[in-house]
Design a protein around this motif. Structure first.
Motif, PDB file in Angstrom:
ATOM      1  N   LEU A 103     -11.626   6.262   9.252  1.00  0.00           N
ATOM      2  CA  LEU A 103     -10.689   7.440   9.319  1.00  0.00           C
ATOM      3  C   LEU A 103      -9.246   7.620   9.423  1.00  0.00           C
ATOM      4  N   PHE A 104      -8.729   7.114  10.537  1.00  0.00           N
ATOM      5  CA  PHE A 104      -7.598   6.994  10.470  1.00  0.00           C
ATOM      6  C   PHE A 104      -6.841   5.567   9.731  1.00  0.00           C
ATOM      7  N   LEU A 105      -7.743   4.532   9.977  1.00  0.00           N
ATOM      8  CA  LEU A 105      -6.786   3.086   9.045  1.00  0.00           C
ATOM      9  C   LEU A 105      -7.541   3.154   7.851  1.00  0.00           C
ATOM     10  N   ILE A 106      -8.235   3.433   7.281  1.00  0.00           N
ATOM     11  CA  ILE A 106      -8.086   3.808   5.744  1.00  0.00           C
ATOM     12  C   ILE A 106      -7.324   4.764   4.665  1.00  0.00           C
ATOM     13  N   PRO A 107      -7.183   5.798   5.623  1.00  0.00           N
ATOM     14  CA  PRO A 107      -6.287   6.472   4.897  1.00  0.00           C
ATOM     15  C   PRO A 107      -4.726   6.129   4.558  1.00  0.00           C
ATOM     16  N   LEU A 108      -4.509   5.045   5.850  1.00  0.00           N
ATOM     17  CA  LEU A 108      -2.674   4.914   6.243  1.00  0.00           C
ATOM     18  C   LEU A 108      -2.703   3.902   5.153  1.00  0.00           C
ATOM     19  N   VAL A 109      -3.704   2.572   4.796  1.00  0.00           N
ATOM     20  CA  VAL A 109      -3.607   1.252   4.194  1.00  0.00           C
ATOM     21  C   VAL A 109      -3.670   2.332   2.634  1.00  0.00           C
ATOM     22  N   SER A 110      -4.453   2.789   2.856  1.00  0.00           N
ATOM     23  CA  SER A 110      -4.660   3.276   1.021  1.00  0.00           C
ATOM     24  C   SER A 110      -3.567   4.230   0.408  1.00  0.00           C
ATOM     25  N   SER A 111      -3.162   5.087   1.471  1.00  0.00           N
ATOM     26  CA  SER A 111      -1.059   5.439   1.057  1.00  0.00           C
ATOM     27  C   SER A 111      -0.346   4.463   0.732  1.00  0.00           C
ATOM     28  N   SER A 151      -1.528   9.078  -3.299  1.00  0.00           N
ATOM     29  CA  SER A 151      -0.193   8.438  -2.999  1.00  0.00           C
ATOM     30  C   SER A 151       0.240   8.190  -4.408  1.00  0.00           C
ATOM     31  N   PHE A 152      -0.172   7.914  -5.754  1.00  0.00           N
ATOM     32  CA  PHE A 152       0.077   7.645  -7.022  1.00  0.00           C
ATOM     33  C   PHE A 152       0.474   9.305  -7.121  1.00  0.00           C
ATOM     34  N   LEU A 153       0.359  10.181  -7.217  1.00  0.00           N
ATOM     35  CA  LEU A 153       0.592  11.165  -7.582  1.00  0.00           C
ATOM     36  C   LEU A 153       2.150  11.391  -6.566  1.00  0.00           C
ATOM     37  N   LEU A 154       1.925  11.408  -5.631  1.00  0.00           N
ATOM     38  CA  LEU A 154       3.811  11.095  -4.978  1.00  0.00           C
ATOM     39  C   LEU A 154       5.032  10.339  -5.697  1.00  0.00           C
ATOM     40  N   ALA A 155       3.991   8.725  -5.708  1.00  0.00           N
ATOM     41  CA  ALA A 155       4.886   8.090  -6.475  1.00  0.00           C
ATOM     42  C   ALA A 155       5.378   8.639  -7.906  1.00  0.00           C
ATOM     43  N   THR A 156       4.562   9.175  -8.151  1.00  0.00           N
ATOM     44  CA  THR A 156       4.850   9.424 -10.228  1.00  0.00           C
ATOM     45  C   THR A 156       6.133  10.900 -10.043  1.00  0.00           C
ATOM     46  N   LYS A 185      12.117   8.113  -0.111  1.00  0.00           N
ATOM     47  CA  LYS A 185      11.485   9.217  -0.903  1.00  0.00           C
ATOM     48  C   LYS A 185       9.782   9.382  -0.373  1.00  0.00           C
ATOM     49  N   GLY A 186       9.197   8.277  -1.390  1.00  0.00           N
ATOM     50  CA  GLY A 186       8.073   8.296  -1.139  1.00  0.00           C
ATOM     51  C   GLY A 186       6.854   8.165  -0.492  1.00  0.00           C
ATOM     52  N   LEU A 187       7.709   6.866  -0.156  1.00  0.00           N
ATOM     53  CA  LEU A 187       6.764   6.251   1.512  1.00  0.00           C
ATOM     54  C   LEU A 187       7.251   7.802   2.592  1.00  0.00           C
ATOM     55  N   ALA A 188       8.233   8.265   2.661  1.00  0.00           N
ATOM     56  CA  ALA A 188       8.205   9.363   3.395  1.00  0.00           C
ATOM     57  C   ALA A 188       7.017   9.945   3.201  1.00  0.00           C
ATOM     58  N   ALA A 189       6.915  10.800   2.273  1.00  0.00           N
ATOM     59  CA  ALA A 189       5.966  11.872   1.379  1.00  0.00           C
ATOM     60  C   ALA A 189       4.688  11.560   2.117  1.00  0.00           C
ATOM     61  N   ILE A 190       4.305   9.932   1.563  1.00  0.00           N
ATOM     62  CA  ILE A 190       2.712   9.660   1.890  1.00  0.00           C
ATOM     63  C   ILE A 190       2.533  10.151   3.297  1.00  0.00           C
ATOM     64  N   LEU A 191       4.083   8.696   3.809  1.00  0.00           N
ATOM     65  CA  LEU A 191       3.747   9.087   5.439  1.00  0.00           C
ATOM     66  C   LEU A 191       3.552  10.168   5.827  1.00  0.00           C
ATOM     67  N   GLY A 192       4.109  11.767   5.949  1.00  0.00           N
ATOM     68  CA  GLY A 192       4.000  12.935   6.480  1.00  0.00           C
ATOM     69  C   GLY A 192       2.738  13.181   5.844  1.00  0.00           C
ATOM     70  N   VAL A 193       1.937  13.444   4.890  1.00  0.00           N
ATOM     71  CA  VAL A 193       0.400  13.537   4.530  1.00  0.00           C
ATOM     72  C   VAL A 193      -0.480  12.966   4.939  1.00  0.00           C
ATOM     73  N   TRP A 194      -0.339  11.290   5.658  1.00  0.00           N
ATOM     74  CA  TRP A 194      -1.612  11.086   6.235  1.00  0.00           C
ATOM     75  C   TRP A 194      -1.159  11.821   7.960  1.00  0.00           C
ATOM     76  N   LEU A 195       0.343  11.621   8.441  1.00  0.00           N
ATOM     77  CA  LEU A 195       0.584  12.576   9.281  1.00  0.00           C
ATOM     78  C   LEU A 195      -0.128  13.601   9.676  1.00  0.00           C
ATOM     79  N   PHE A 196      -0.074  14.290   8.388  1.00  0.00           N
ATOM     80  CA  PHE A 196      -0.273  16.037   8.922  1.00  0.00           C
ATOM     81  C   PHE A 196      -2.209  15.877   8.664  1.00  0.00           C
ATOM     82  N   THR A 197      -3.278  15.375   7.400  1.00  0.00           N
ATOM     83  CA  THR A 197      -4.269  14.801   7.727  1.00  0.00           C
ATOM     84  C   THR A 197      -4.673  14.627   9.048  1.00  0.00           C
TER      85      THR A 197
END
Length: 263
Positions: A54-62, A145-150, A157-169
């Motif tokens: 639950l923690f690792l899969i979202p982080l690695v995939s993102s 992650s594809f959406l934010l990178a697009t 900024k893309g990496l910071a945004a996806i890390l923020g999404v993971w941290l929040f969820t």
């Protein structure tokens, strides 16, 4: 369709060549074997794996999805100089990368699980549920992650945004729900709690796994609410539909952004 399959196959070979996929598979293989060496009961191994997944899969995939998308920019620009539909390129890359990560997770967890556990219908269903939920989480966070990178051209900024999404969820969302539950404890909270679970893919995956085990009883009133709803056929159907929507929604928005993006 054939071209999308070619692009997807290229993504699979690219992941295998970079050895990220092998490392991802090896990690789950080692962890699962280690858990079976420490605990004899496959039910306890499943719960331990659930917490890790639950923690690792979202982080690695993102992170992997975001980095792969930025690194493939030159390849994408080269392909688009040919008479190729942008939707084909986007969907081909997404499916190829998703297939690589899902296969790595299933092989890493499934092989030792089948080797060590005593085959029974209950344990087999538990394994299939764990693999299914883990695969859903992989594809969901890959789509985000594809959406934010697009949307974001800048890699940082893309990496910071996806890390923020993971941290929040993964962390912040649960804290906010807990605070809201304490603040409005005098009001009926059954429906708001169910809505809160459905609107977070990690919480939805966690509850879907927990209600199928005896561990839901340890969650008290909250566990009883979840068990009463998600333990039914209707609840399971709603959970599956919600997980599918978590894939389709960011994928379609990302595809729309990609089709109009100035490359």
């Amino acid at each position: 369709m054939r071209l999308a399959l070619h692009i997807g196959w290229y993504a699979i070979r690219d992941v295998a060549r970079n050895r990220w996929g092998l490392l991802y598979t090896a990690f789950f293989l080692i962890v699962t074997v280690g858990l079976f060496q420490l605990q004899a009961q496959s039910a306890k191994v499943a719960v331990s794996l659930m917490s890790i997944c639950l923690f690792l899969i979202p982080l690695v995939s993102s992170l992997f999805g975001t980095i792969y998308f930025y690194n493939s920019r030159e390849f994408v620009e080269l392909v688009l100089t040919q008479p190729v539909n942008r939707r084909t390129v986007y969907v081909g890359m997404f499916c190829g990368l998703g297939a690589s990560l899902v296969a790595g997770f299933i092989l890493g967890v499934g092989l030792p699980y089948l080797f060590f556990m005593t085959i029974s219908q209950e344990q087999l269903l538990s394994l299939l549920l764990l693999l299914t939920v883990g695969s859903f989480l992989t594809i969901i966070f890959l789509a985000i992650s594809f959406l934010l990178a697009t949307i974001l051209d800048d890699r940082g900024k893309g990496l910071a945004a996806i890390l923020g999404v993971w941290l929040f969820t993964a962390l912040v969302y649960d804290g906010l729900v807990m605070l809201a539950t304490m603040a409005f404890s005098d009001y009926p909270l059954e429906t708001p709690l169910l809505i809160a679970v459905v609107t977070n893919p990690i919480d939805l995956a966690r509850v879907t796994l927990l209600v199928q085990t005896d561990w839901a009883a340890l969650m008290g009133y909250t566990g009883a609410v979840f068990n009463r709803f998600f333990g039914t056929g209707l609840g399971v159907s709603i959970a599956v539909v919600a997980l599918c929507l978590w894939i389709v929604t960011p994928l379609l928005i990302g595809l729309r952004q990609f089709r109009h993006k100035d490359l």
